[in-house]
Design a protein around this motif. Structure first.
Motif: not given
Length: 83
Positions: A37-39, A41-43, A45-47, A49
């Motif tokens: 789930s963290h991965l 959501s991090d992905g 966020e990167v997208s 940005r």
């Protein structure tokens, strides 16, 4: 990722034949699900940005292009770069 949780892939506790092993598998799957789930959501966020960066670059490029056109089309006289 949104439709299938990692914890859904483990077997019922009775299928392991050992209570401690079953508990370890459940714990592992629960923790794995949190990590996935963290991965995800991090992905996302990167997208977001990167998309913001692309939009900033596009605005800057348009501004530079319009500025250059304004300089080259200036009414102050003949373009010194034209031959």
């Amino acid at each position: 990722m949104a439709t299938k949780k990692v914890s859904d892939i483990d077997a019922p506790e009775g299928a392991f034949g050992h209570d401690e092993l079953a508990a370890a598998v459940v714990d592992f799957c629960d923790r794995w699900n949190i990590g996935v789930s963290h991965l995800a959501s991090d992905g996302a966020e990167v997208s977001d940005r990167l998309n913001h960066c692309v939009k900033s670059y596009e605005k800057t490029e348009q501004h530079i292009q319009l500025s250059a056109q304004g300089i080259l089309q200036s009414s102050s006289g003949k373009d010194p770069g034209a031959s």
